[in-house]
Scaffold this active site. Structure first.
Site, PDB file in Angstrom:
ATOM      1  N   SER A   9       0.849  -1.196   0.000  1.00  0.00           N
ATOM      2  CA  SER A   9       0.000   0.000   0.000  1.00  0.00           C
ATOM      3  C   SER A   9       0.881   1.240   0.000  1.00  0.00           C
ATOM      4  O   SER A   9       1.618   1.493   0.954  1.00  0.00           O
ATOM      5  CB  SER A   9      -0.906  -0.009   1.222  1.00  0.00           C
ATOM      6  OG  SER A   9      -1.649   1.187   1.247  1.00  0.00           O
ATOM      7  N   HIS A  34      -1.275  -1.070  -4.377  1.00  0.00           N
ATOM      8  CA  HIS A  34      -2.556  -0.611  -3.824  1.00  0.00           C
ATOM      9  C   HIS A  34      -2.432   0.886  -3.556  1.00  0.00           C
ATOM     10  O   HIS A  34      -1.542   1.319  -2.819  1.00  0.00           O
ATOM     11  CB  HIS A  34      -2.838  -1.385  -2.534  1.00  0.00           C
ATOM     12  CG  HIS A  34      -4.132  -1.064  -1.882  1.00  0.00           C
ATOM     13  ND1 HIS A  34      -5.329  -1.574  -2.318  1.00  0.00           N
ATOM     14  CD2 HIS A  34      -4.430  -0.285  -0.807  1.00  0.00           C
ATOM     15  CE1 HIS A  34      -6.308  -1.134  -1.536  1.00  0.00           C
ATOM     16  NE2 HIS A  34      -5.784  -0.347  -0.613  1.00  0.00           N
ATOM     17  N   ASP A  36      -4.374   4.227  -2.178  1.00  0.00           N
ATOM     18  CA  ASP A  36      -5.502   4.657  -1.349  1.00  0.00           C
ATOM     19  C   ASP A  36      -5.900   6.085  -1.658  1.00  0.00           C
ATOM     20  O   ASP A  36      -5.117   7.009  -1.452  1.00  0.00           O
ATOM     21  CB  ASP A  36      -5.115   4.568   0.133  1.00  0.00           C
ATOM     22  CG  ASP A  36      -5.082   3.139   0.619  1.00  0.00           C
ATOM     23  OD1 ASP A  36      -6.097   2.455   0.464  1.00  0.00           O
ATOM     24  OD2 ASP A  36      -4.030   2.719   1.146  1.00  0.00           O
ATOM     25  N   MET A  38      -8.527   8.940  -0.546  1.00  0.00           N
ATOM     26  CA  MET A  38      -9.454   9.262   0.551  1.00  0.00           C
ATOM     27  C   MET A  38     -10.033  10.643   0.372  1.00  0.00           C
ATOM     28  O   MET A  38      -9.312  11.582   0.057  1.00  0.00           O
ATOM     29  CB  MET A  38      -8.691   9.281   1.882  1.00  0.00           C
ATOM     30  CG  MET A  38      -8.034   7.987   2.228  1.00  0.00           C
ATOM     31  SD  MET A  38      -7.092   8.205   3.739  1.00  0.00           S
ATOM     32  CE  MET A  38      -6.327   6.588   3.862  1.00  0.00           C
ATOM     33  N   HIS A  68      -8.102   2.085  -4.586  1.00  0.00           N
ATOM     34  CA  HIS A  68      -9.102   1.951  -3.527  1.00  0.00           C
ATOM     35  C   HIS A  68      -9.716   3.322  -3.258  1.00  0.00           C
ATOM     36  O   HIS A  68      -9.077   4.185  -2.661  1.00  0.00           O
ATOM     37  CB  HIS A  68      -8.382   1.396  -2.275  1.00  0.00           C
ATOM     38  CG  HIS A  68      -9.246   1.221  -1.079  1.00  0.00           C
ATOM     39  ND1 HIS A  68      -8.722   0.956   0.168  1.00  0.00           N
ATOM     40  CD2 HIS A  68     -10.587   1.262  -0.918  1.00  0.00           C
ATOM     41  CE1 HIS A  68      -9.713   0.844   1.041  1.00  0.00           C
ATOM     42  NE2 HIS A  68     -10.855   1.029   0.409  1.00  0.00           N
ATOM     43  N   MET A  70     -11.845   5.461  -1.241  1.00  0.00           N
ATOM     44  CA  MET A  70     -12.562   5.689   0.021  1.00  0.00           C
ATOM     45  C   MET A  70     -13.222   7.049  -0.126  1.00  0.00           C
ATOM     46  O   MET A  70     -12.791   8.057   0.436  1.00  0.00           O
ATOM     47  CB  MET A  70     -11.576   5.667   1.198  1.00  0.00           C
ATOM     48  CG  MET A  70     -11.136   4.259   1.558  1.00  0.00           C
ATOM     49  SD  MET A  70      -9.671   4.266   2.597  1.00  0.00           S
ATOM     50  CE  MET A  70      -8.417   4.264   1.328  1.00  0.00           C
ATOM     51  N   MET A 139     -12.316  -4.825   4.434  1.00  0.00           N
ATOM     52  CA  MET A 139     -11.461  -4.001   5.294  1.00  0.00           C
ATOM     53  C   MET A 139     -11.279  -4.693   6.641  1.00  0.00           C
ATOM     54  O   MET A 139     -12.253  -5.113   7.268  1.00  0.00           O
ATOM     55  CB  MET A 139     -12.089  -2.617   5.528  1.00  0.00           C
ATOM     56  CG  MET A 139     -12.152  -1.719   4.302  1.00  0.00           C
ATOM     57  SD  MET A 139     -10.575  -1.426   3.478  1.00  0.00           S
ATOM     58  CE  MET A 139      -9.621  -0.642   4.790  1.00  0.00           C
ATOM     59  N   GLY A 144      -8.970   4.860   6.686  1.00  0.00           N
ATOM     60  CA  GLY A 144      -8.567   6.245   6.913  1.00  0.00           C
ATOM     61  C   GLY A 144      -7.092   6.399   7.254  1.00  0.00           C
ATOM     62  O   GLY A 144      -6.500   7.430   6.964  1.00  0.00           O
ATOM     63  N   ASP A 173      -7.440  -5.664   3.672  1.00  0.00           N
ATOM     64  CA  ASP A 173      -6.679  -4.416   3.738  1.00  0.00           C
ATOM     65  C   ASP A 173      -6.757  -3.883   5.165  1.00  0.00           C
ATOM     66  O   ASP A 173      -7.851  -3.599   5.664  1.00  0.00           O
ATOM     67  CB  ASP A 173      -7.304  -3.430   2.737  1.00  0.00           C
ATOM     68  CG  ASP A 173      -6.582  -2.094   2.676  1.00  0.00           C
ATOM     69  OD1 ASP A 173      -5.463  -1.981   3.193  1.00  0.00           O
ATOM     70  OD2 ASP A 173      -7.166  -1.163   2.082  1.00  0.00           O
ATOM     71  N   GLY A 174      -5.586  -3.754   5.801  1.00  0.00           N
ATOM     72  CA  GLY A 174      -5.519  -3.161   7.123  1.00  0.00           C
ATOM     73  C   GLY A 174      -4.919  -4.105   8.152  1.00  0.00           C
ATOM     74  O   GLY A 174      -5.499  -5.144   8.447  1.00  0.00           O
ATOM     75  N   GLY A 195       0.680  -2.389   4.111  1.00  0.00           N
ATOM     76  CA  GLY A 195       1.348  -1.098   4.005  1.00  0.00           C
ATOM     77  C   GLY A 195       2.517  -0.959   4.939  1.00  0.00           C
ATOM     78  O   GLY A 195       3.672  -1.215   4.588  1.00  0.00           O
ATOM     79  N   SER A 196       2.224  -0.597   6.185  1.00  0.00           N
ATOM     80  CA  SER A 196       3.313  -0.272   7.119  1.00  0.00           C
ATOM     81  C   SER A 196       4.246  -1.463   7.346  1.00  0.00           C
ATOM     82  O   SER A 196       5.461  -1.290   7.444  1.00  0.00           O
ATOM     83  CB  SER A 196       2.735   0.231   8.442  1.00  0.00           C
ATOM     84  OG  SER A 196       1.747  -0.642   8.916  1.00  0.00           O
TER      85      SER A 196
HETATM   86  C1  DX5 Z   1      -6.471   2.176   5.259  1.00  0.00           C
HETATM   87  C2  DX5 Z   1      -5.990   1.893   3.877  1.00  0.00           C
HETATM   88  C3  DX5 Z   1      -4.956   0.841   3.810  1.00  0.00           C
HETATM   89  C4  DX5 Z   1      -3.672   1.136   4.558  1.00  0.00           C
HETATM   90  C5  DX5 Z   1      -3.203  -0.176   5.123  1.00  0.00           C
HETATM   91  O1  DX5 Z   1      -7.538   3.058   5.188  1.00  0.00           O
HETATM   92  O2  DX5 Z   1      -7.071   1.473   3.053  1.00  0.00           O
HETATM   93  O3  DX5 Z   1      -4.657   0.467   2.466  1.00  0.00           O
HETATM   94  O4  DX5 Z   1      -2.670   1.684   3.766  1.00  0.00           O
HETATM   95  O5  DX5 Z   1      -2.107   0.061   5.911  1.00  0.00           O
HETATM   96  P1  DX5 Z   1      -1.518  -1.011   6.948  1.00  0.00           P
HETATM   97  O6  DX5 Z   1      -1.128  -2.220   6.170  1.00  0.00           O
HETATM   98  O7  DX5 Z   1      -0.375  -0.282   7.563  1.00  0.00           O
HETATM   99  O8  DX5 Z   1      -2.627  -1.315   7.916  1.00  0.00           O
HETATM  100 ZN    ZN Z   2      -6.642   0.574   1.061  1.00  0.00          ZN
END
Ligand code: DX5
Ligand code: ZN
Length: 214
Positions: A9, A34, A36, A38, A68, A70, A139, A144, A173-174, A195-196
């Protein structure tokens, strides 16, 4: 089911070097990126716009772009994201638009339609869309922000969907990391966004290979 696909992500990349974050995912052998998007009406945050998708395409044209949205009104932004290089567009079932029609329009403009669902939303709301999407995004955090804690109960939704659709792509995701990835795959997930966890690895390629083999 096909092999497990891993999607870093971009939200977790260094915001001062997003292009480097795209290249790192590509060079590490990511199956897709991916991205994001928002808006602050749908989530309590703001992230990227179409220009970031365009940058990702320019930086690594071969890296598939999973976008994605949001957004409260994703139906108003299909054309700009398509034009920027989105390949899959994920809209939320909680969005304030005609969901079925928006998914059909995504396919009509030549992209892959996907439906996303938040942790608090009843999975039954996906039922009428399962026949017209190529992918479902479950999710596993409240959307967010990155780096939140994985909500394991969301995997009940994955089991519910997988029981009805043996061949559909199901993504989470998440909060996905080396440990939670195994739980997700056992529940029936075949696509993992991370992501992280991935961006903090010294060796992203190895971390992704380990996740594919959980
Ligand atoms: C959250 C996003 C995710 C986010 C996931 O709203 O949709 O894609 O980047 O990050 P991690 O993997 O760090 O939870
Ligand atoms: Zn996402």
């Amino acid at each position: 089911m096909s092999k497990i696909k891993i999607l870093p992500s971009l939200l977790a990349a260094d915001v001062g070097n997003l292009r480097g974050g795209v290249l790192r995912a590509a060079e590490s052998g990511a199956d897709a990126l991916h991205i994001d998007i928002m808006d602050p009406h749908f989530v309590p945050n703001i992230s990227f716009g179409p220009d970031v998708v365009r940058m990702a395409k320019a930086a690594a044209p071969e890296l598939y772009r999973n976008v994605h949205l949001m957004m409260l009104r994703p139906d108003r932004y299909l054309a700009p994201f398509a034009e920027a290089g989105a390949q899959t567009i994920q809209i939320h079932v909680e969005a304030d638009c005609d969901i079925g029609n928006t998914l059909i329009r995504i396919r009509e403009i030549g992209l892959r339609p996907a439906i996303a669902i938040n942790p608090e939303t009843d999975v039954i709301r996906l039922k009428e869309y399962l026949g017209i999407v190529d992918e479902v995004l479950v999710m596993t955090v409240h959307p967010g922000f990155g780096a939140q804690k994985f909500i394991g109960e969301c995997l009940d939704k994955v089991r519910w969907i997988r029981a009805r659709k043996p061949d559909l792509d199901i993504m989470v995701d998440g909060g996905v990391n080396g440990e939670t990835a195994a739980e997700c795959v056992r529940a029936g997930v075949n696509m993992l966004v991370s992501g992280s966890y991935l961006y903090k690895q010294a060796d992203m390629k190895k971390a992704m290979e380990d996740m594919r083999n959980v």
